[in-house]
Design an enzyme around this catalytic site. Structure first.
Site, short mmCIF file in Angstrom:
data_model
loop_
_atom_site.label_atom_id
_atom_site.label_comp_id
_atom_site.label_asym_id
_atom_site.label_seq_id
_atom_site.Cartn_x
_atom_site.Cartn_y
_atom_site.Cartn_z
N GLU A 1 0.81 -1.22 0.00
CA GLU A 1 0.00 0.00 0.00
C GLU A 1 0.85 1.27 0.00
OE1 GLU A 1 -2.61 -0.70 3.39
OE2 GLU A 1 -3.91 -1.96 2.16
N ASP B 1 -8.31 -8.85 4.48
CA ASP B 1 -8.11 -7.70 5.35
C ASP B 1 -9.17 -7.54 6.44
OD1 ASP B 1 -6.90 -5.49 6.33
OD2 ASP B 1 -7.51 -4.12 4.73
N GLU C 1 -12.58 -1.63 11.75
CA GLU C 1 -12.54 -0.97 10.44
C GLU C 1 -13.65 -1.46 9.51
OE1 GLU C 1 -8.80 -1.52 8.48
OE2 GLU C 1 -9.50 -0.64 6.60
C1 BDP Z 1 -5.96 -2.03 6.06
C2 BDP Z 1 -6.27 -0.61 6.37
C3 BDP Z 1 -5.11 0.31 6.26
C4 BDP Z 1 -3.89 -0.29 6.92
C5 BDP Z 1 -3.61 -1.64 6.35
C6 BDP Z 1 -2.48 -2.38 7.05
O1 BDP Z 1 -7.30 -0.19 5.52
O2 BDP Z 1 -5.48 1.54 6.81
O3 BDP Z 1 -2.79 0.52 6.79
O4 BDP Z 1 -4.73 -2.46 6.50
O5 BDP Z 1 -2.77 -3.27 7.83
O6 BDP Z 1 -6.87 -2.78 6.79
O7 BDP Z 1 -1.33 -2.11 6.80
#
Ligand code: BDP
Length: 712
Positions: free
Chosen positions: A303, A377, A405
């Site tokens: 990401e 996730d 989340e």
């Molecule tokens: C996702 C989230 C994000 C996190 C990412 C992570 O949307 O904000 O940074 O995981 O775990 O669930 O690195």
């Protein structure tokens, strides 16, 4: 005059009794009706051997509890103590002969509590441990037992944690925003640190110690290298000093590009000697400030975060470089497996496995790979991550998300222990039948001594810490499962209710049932039958099955549900992405067959036609619709159940929870209506009987977009 003051006093007492902002969490220490002689005597005559700041905390805790339980000041009594708290090395072993081997096996954090009767003079409850921290854990355990009105069993209580590092991961930014945080701002007030130590830091440490958490990662995984500069290390040190007497170590997230950003280097290539030296020097510096610093957590190549891929290197190259830097000081590296890229043309589910499995056995001894419970996730339900059954030569730790989340943020009640338990109990078959995920986490399956669990915190500056009062239970449950991954969700729920609210069975039983069903309720009204990742874009609050397009397919809903007139679901069998091939043969067989896969995972692994018949004889569309309806009905029922609890607990928390439950019931209907309207375009089937027609048309839901949702 006298009458007036008495009235005032009564008024004060009644408003006190009916107001409770929840700040005290599960450490309420509310009055114990009809305490036993033993309970009172132990507090009137307790003795703590030795002196240290941790032992002082134990003394304070007993005082607090005594005032709360019995409205009495507790007294240290060195002559005729009824409760003796002592390190084994400080115990009068002539009077109280204990089995030394047994005590040694408690390790550095375990404790032993037993009623001891060696003649009249020496009748006492003994608590022993090898360290002060073990005694602190023992004290919290004992106080909780007393609050629950439970006796010490004849054989005593012998406990030590089953995992070594039990951590909260704070996704807290240095500007005090919290990524995916819904309970206010970060409790770390960096600006005031190090000169101001807020009481909340101490209360935070105390709460964590009371459930066995022994580490905190202060900063977001999307890391800021600034935290590794001297200015911030001073602040980190102040927090570490505050937490130390509670047995809590501090950890930081390390941004992989730090050598460039704060070190003036031209590269962060892990195989570059200068870069390696920079990290070694940085580690040395960190340990000067914080001699017991725990280590680093790293999110790399994911990401948009920098990582070894930027230099054509592997995850091991990156992890091992950092591991070498902290090794001389006893530090560890928790290297996250949450690695995936929109540039990799493969099912996101498969990417971490494909990248990490070939690296099994290649990490340094002080590296542990941090794996999320599922491969996508933190969805309301995910099958367990296939990596848990794939890397026997590498210590793996669990990463759970406590903050919600994808489960309705702060306002939707979802007790998460059943979800954690479900994953921990799954059999990976990696070493044959009986290879439960929990055995990977506690290290027993492959004889690893480095063991850990991480929970992404749901804590913020809200007065009750977690937004929803019931979400305190998720912090509590996480701590209990990190201590013992085999604990039962049901016991955890019951303990939490008794400690937090009341011992009244008429309250405890219905509320326990409500909690235990709550996560399944959320699955029902959000993502039944294996659906996943159909939340609104970016903030993930509310439904968004229509989310499509944009920069990354793997951040859209249409990628995951694949709905069309032919059917719905992601084909992850051999005819599709074959993510299923990453699991053991036993699971491939069971989950690969549309008729034998547990229905809760159906659309996770299969693309299924709308008229496909499920086990109950009804077709997929009708089943889907009924799940959504069921979730809504449960949320409404919870409102009623909670209303009927009026008067059984303080008004303040009762009202607070009630208003949240009403939001949840309303939004469950929002979820149902939006999803059924959207999917109904493809199924082209009518809603089955018993499912309420939606209030609005699909356009309405697509256009409804709540603004400024927190936590992004
Ligand atoms: C996702 C989230 C994000 C996190 C990412 C992570 O949307 O904000 O940074 O995981 O775990 O669930 O690195």
């Amino acid at each position: 005059m006298k009458i007036l003051s008495l009235n005032l006093l009564l008024l004060f007492l009644s408003s006190y009794a009916f107001s409770n902002d929840g700040y005290k969490l599960w450490l309420q220490y509310h009055t114990i009706e009809n305490p036993s002689d033993w309970q009172k005597e132990s507090f009137e005559h307790f003795k703590i051997n030795g002196s240290s700041s941790t032992l002082d905390i134990i003394g304070d805790e007993i005082q607090k509890a005594s005032l709360g339980f019995f409205q009495k000041v507790a007294n240290q009594d060195t002559n005729n103590p009824k409760l003796i708290i002592s390190k084994f090395s400080d115990l009068d072993q002539q009077k109280f002969p204990l089995d030394a081997n047994k005590i040694t096996s408690l390790g550095s954090e375990g404790f032993f509590i037993q009623d001891f009767d060696a003649g009249n003079q020496n009748k006492a409850t003994i608590m022993v441990a090898n360290t002060d921290i073990g005694l602190l854990y023992g004290t919290y355990h004992l106080l909780q037992k007393i609050q629950k009105n439970e006796a010490i069993p004849a054989e005593g209580i012998f406990q030590s944690p089953k995992t070594q590092h039990r951590l909260l991961n704070h996704w807290d930014n240095l500007d005090r925003t919290v990524e995916r945080g819904y309970s206010g701002f970060s409790i770390w007030n960096w600006h005031r640190l190090p000169r101001h130590i807020d009481q909340q830091y101490i209360d935070y440490a105390r709460a964590n110690a009371s459930i066995g958490i022994n580490g905190t990662v202060l900063t977001n995984v999307n890391a800021n290298s600034l935290v590794l500069t001297p200015e911030y290390l001073e602040k980190v040190k102040a927090l570490a000093d505050t937490f130390r007497p509670y047995g809590i170590k501090v950890y930081l997230t390390a941004r992989f590009s730090s050598p460039i950003e704060i070190g003036g280097k031209v590269t962060a290539d892990p195989l570059d000697q200068e870069v390696q030296d920079w990290w070694k020097e940085k580690a040395k510096e960190v340990y000067k400030y914080i001699p017991d610093f725990g280590g680093f957590v790293v999110k790399a190549d994911s990401e948009g975060q920098p990582g070894p891929h930027n230099y054509g290197r592997t995850q091991t190259d990156g992890a091992n470089m950092l591991a070498d830097a902290v090794a001389p000081f006893g530090g560890i590296v928790m290297w996250r497996a949450f690695v995936y890229s929109e540039k990799t043309p493969d099912d996101r589910h498969k990417q971490a496995f494909n990248e990490f499995k070939p690296l099994d056995g290649k990490f340094r001894k002080n590296v542990i790979v941090q794996v999320k419970n599922g491969a996508i996730d933190f969805q309301p339900r995910e099958p367990f991550h296939p990596l848990f059954g794939a890397m026997p030569k590498t210590p793996l730790m669990m990463e759970f998300q406590i903050t919600q989340e994808y489960l309705g943020h702060d306002t939707h009640l979802a007790f998460l222990a059943p979800m954690y338990e479900e994953v921990l109990k799954e059999d990976t078959y990696v070493s044959g039948k009986g290879s439960e995920v929990a055995k990977t986490i506690d290290g027993s399956l492959h004889s690893h001594t480095l063991t850990a669990m991480a929970g992404v915190a749901n804590i913020g500056t809200d007065r009750n810490w977690t937004g929803h009062h019931f979400h305190q239970a998720n912090w509590f449950a996480y701590g209990r499962l990190a201590w013992d991954p085999y604990e039962k969700a049901e016991n955890i729920a019951e303990d939490w209710i008794r400690l937090t609210f009341s011992n009244d069975d008429d309250f405890v039983n219905p509320i326990k049932e409500m909690m235990l069903n709550s996560r399944e309720m959320v699955v029902n009204y959000m993502t039944p039958l294996g659906l996943h990742h159909i939340m609104a874009r970016s903030h993930h609050y509310g439904p968004g099955p229509w989310v499509t397009g944009g920069s990354r397919a793997d951040w859209t809903s249409t990628y995951y549900h694949q709905a069309s007139e032919e059917g719905i679901g992601f084909d992850r069998t051999a005819t599709g992405s074959n993510a299923l091939g990453q699991y053991a043969m036993e699971l491939q067989k069971k989950w690969g067959d549309i008729n034998s896969i547990p229905e809760e995972h159906l659309l996770w692994f299969h693309h299924v036609s709308w008229d496909h018949q499920l086990k109950n004889g009804d077709n997929l569309w009708n089943n889907l619709a009924k799940h959504y309806q069921k979730g809504v009905e449960e949320a409404r029922k919870n409102v009623k159940t909670w209303e009927s609890m009026n008067g059984k607990i303080d008004d303040e928390r009762h009202q607070h929870v009630l208003s949240f439950m009403k939001i949840q019931a309303e939004e469950a209907a929002w979820w149902r209506d939006a999803c059924l309207l959207y999917f109904g375009q493809f199924s082209k089937m009518p809603l089955p009987e018993g499912v309420e027609p939606p209030k609005h048309d699909l356009e309405h839901y697509i256009n409804y977009n709540p603004k400024n949702v927190p936590g992004i």
